[in-house]
Design a protein around this motif. Structure first.
Motif, mmCIF file in Angstrom:
data_model
loop_
_atom_site.group_PDB
_atom_site.id
_atom_site.type_symbol
_atom_site.label_atom_id
_atom_site.label_comp_id
_atom_site.label_asym_id
_atom_site.label_seq_id
_atom_site.Cartn_x
_atom_site.Cartn_y
_atom_site.Cartn_z
ATOM 1 N N ALA A 1 0.824 -1.203 0.000
ATOM 2 C CA ALA A 1 0.000 0.000 0.000
ATOM 3 C C ALA A 1 0.862 1.259 0.000
ATOM 4 O O ALA A 1 0.442 2.305 -0.508
ATOM 5 N N GLN A 2 2.068 1.148 0.570
ATOM 6 C CA GLN A 2 2.976 2.291 0.575
ATOM 7 C C GLN A 2 3.488 2.598 -0.836
ATOM 8 O O GLN A 2 3.801 3.739 -1.152
ATOM 9 N N MET A 3 3.544 1.595 -1.678
ATOM 10 C CA MET A 3 3.917 1.852 -3.072
ATOM 11 C C MET A 3 2.809 2.606 -3.797
ATOM 12 O O MET A 3 3.085 3.492 -4.620
ATOM 13 N N PHE A 4 1.565 2.247 -3.483
ATOM 14 C CA PHE A 4 0.447 2.972 -4.100
ATOM 15 C C PHE A 4 0.533 4.469 -3.807
ATOM 16 O O PHE A 4 0.118 5.284 -4.633
ATOM 17 N N ASN A 5 1.064 4.829 -2.639
ATOM 18 C CA ASN A 5 1.102 6.236 -2.260
ATOM 19 C C ASN A 5 1.927 7.088 -3.213
ATOM 20 O O ASN A 5 1.750 8.313 -3.257
ATOM 21 N N TRP A 6 2.834 6.456 -3.968
ATOM 22 C CA TRP A 6 3.560 7.221 -4.974
ATOM 23 C C TRP A 6 2.628 7.682 -6.096
ATOM 24 O O TRP A 6 2.912 8.692 -6.764
ATOM 25 N N HIS A 7 1.555 6.964 -6.311
ATOM 26 C CA HIS A 7 0.660 7.285 -7.428
ATOM 27 C C HIS A 7 0.080 8.696 -7.327
ATOM 28 O O HIS A 7 0.248 9.492 -8.268
ATOM 29 N N PRO A 8 -0.586 9.070 -6.234
ATOM 30 C CA PRO A 8 -1.117 10.440 -6.185
ATOM 31 C C PRO A 8 -0.036 11.508 -6.177
ATOM 32 O O PRO A 8 -0.206 12.576 -6.780
ATOM 33 N N VAL A 9 1.094 11.232 -5.495
ATOM 34 C CA VAL A 9 2.162 12.237 -5.440
ATOM 35 C C VAL A 9 2.735 12.490 -6.829
ATOM 36 O O VAL A 9 2.908 13.648 -7.252
ATOM 37 N N VAL B 1 2.923 3.026 -13.115
ATOM 38 C CA VAL B 1 3.623 1.805 -12.711
ATOM 39 C C VAL B 1 3.326 1.478 -11.253
ATOM 40 O O VAL B 1 3.069 0.319 -10.894
ATOM 41 N N ALA B 2 3.337 2.518 -10.406
ATOM 42 C CA ALA B 2 3.092 2.306 -8.975
ATOM 43 C C ALA B 2 1.705 1.715 -8.726
ATOM 44 O O ALA B 2 1.555 0.755 -7.959
ATOM 45 N N VAL B 3 0.691 2.262 -9.370
ATOM 46 C CA VAL B 3 -0.663 1.786 -9.091
ATOM 47 C C VAL B 3 -0.923 0.423 -9.725
ATOM 48 O O VAL B 3 -1.578 -0.438 -9.120
ATOM 49 N N PHE B 4 -0.400 0.168 -10.922
ATOM 50 C CA PHE B 4 -0.611 -1.132 -11.550
ATOM 51 C C PHE B 4 0.112 -2.243 -10.792
ATOM 52 O O PHE B 4 -0.433 -3.346 -10.618
#
Length: 270
Positions: free
Chosen positions: A69-77, A127-130
């Motif tokens: 889930a911490q990788m997903f956080n790169w998506h909005p940023v 890439v982060a969200v996928f």
């Protein structure tokens, strides 16, 4: 991202502003100088990036690159930084008064480089969200936000390739550059609007998914919801101000239709 009429170009930036200011006292009052506005807009863009980073760090657990889930956080940023802030900066390059005189070569490079940086960040955000979805077994591309976001990035990629081919390479004839220029300007604004819509819908979707099952419900407006809602409003304000600056006639490059404006990058004088 520039346009101007022949008469306005002959008058130059000084004569043009003078003409506007002598039209009516209200017009003079509303004709804000660009640089203070640009400074404010830059500060607002920084605040947007700071807000989305603080949201993901404080409430969503920070950052990683491991499929969690911490990788997903790169998506909005990455999306806010690239598709909103850097993209907006690229759109406003030709509104800077220094671009009104002299060769356009360095400004073409800056415009293209900012747009390319925005695209690279957007790809990393995807890439982060996928990867997060795939590692967690979550389906991809089922929500309106995902459709809108991917369509925006694909349209942006086409815009960048077409702009690079038409304006920065020597093989495009002048008539093609002149024909494509208003299309490029139009879709530039459209992409910014789609980017803002994608980011705002993504924030809303994330809050609906996260604020449940053991946390304070979104409808009760916990602090995270207030913070993220404010972030969405800041992003919307940034986009509106950029579009307003792009549509303001007195802030457009006066000599946008000069021969140098159609000169390709690889044959430009340095």
């Amino acid at each position: 991202m520039e346009a101007a009429g022949g008469a306005e170009g002959a008058a130059g930036p000084g004569g043009r502003r003078a003409g506007l200011r002598h039209c009516h006292p209200i017009a003079e009052m509303l004709d804000l100088t660009f640089l203070p506005f640009c400074t404010f807009l830059g500060g607002l863009g920084f605040v947007c990036v700071a807000f989305v980073s603080a949201w993901c760090q404080h409430w969503r657990g920070g950052f990683a690159w491991d499929g969690s889930a911490q990788m997903f956080n790169w998506h909005p940023v990455l999306m806010v930084t690239g598709m909103v802030v850097l993209y907006g900066a690229a759109a406003l390059v030709y509104r800077l008064p220094p671009t009104w005189r002299g060769p356009k070569f360095p400004w073409k490079v800056l415009h293209g480089a900012l747009a390319l940086a925005a695209f690279v960040l957007a790809v990393l955000g995807l890439v982060a969200v996928f990867r997060f979805h795939n590692d967690q077994g979550t389906p991809n591309m089922y929500s309106l936000h995902s459709w809108l976001g991917l369509a925006t990035v694909l349209l942006f990629s086409c815009q960048w390739v077409a702009g690079f081919s038409a304006f920065l390479l020597p093989w495009a004839p002048t008539w093609i550059r002149a024909l494509y220029k208003p299309v490029h300007v139009f879709f530039g604004s459209i992409i910014l609007m789609l980017s803002v819509a994608s980011c705002v819908s993504g924030i809303n979707e994330k809050l609906f998914f996260s604020l449940k099952n053991g946390t304070t419900a979104y409808k009760l407006l916990p602090p995270e919801a207030v913070f993220a809602n404010i972030l969405g409003l800041l992003i919307l304000l940034f986009g509106v101000l950029v579009l307003g600056a792009l549509s303001r006639p007195s802030w457009k490059r006066p000599d946008a239709d000069s021969p140098d404006s159609c000169q390709p990058l690889l044959t430009a004088e340095r």
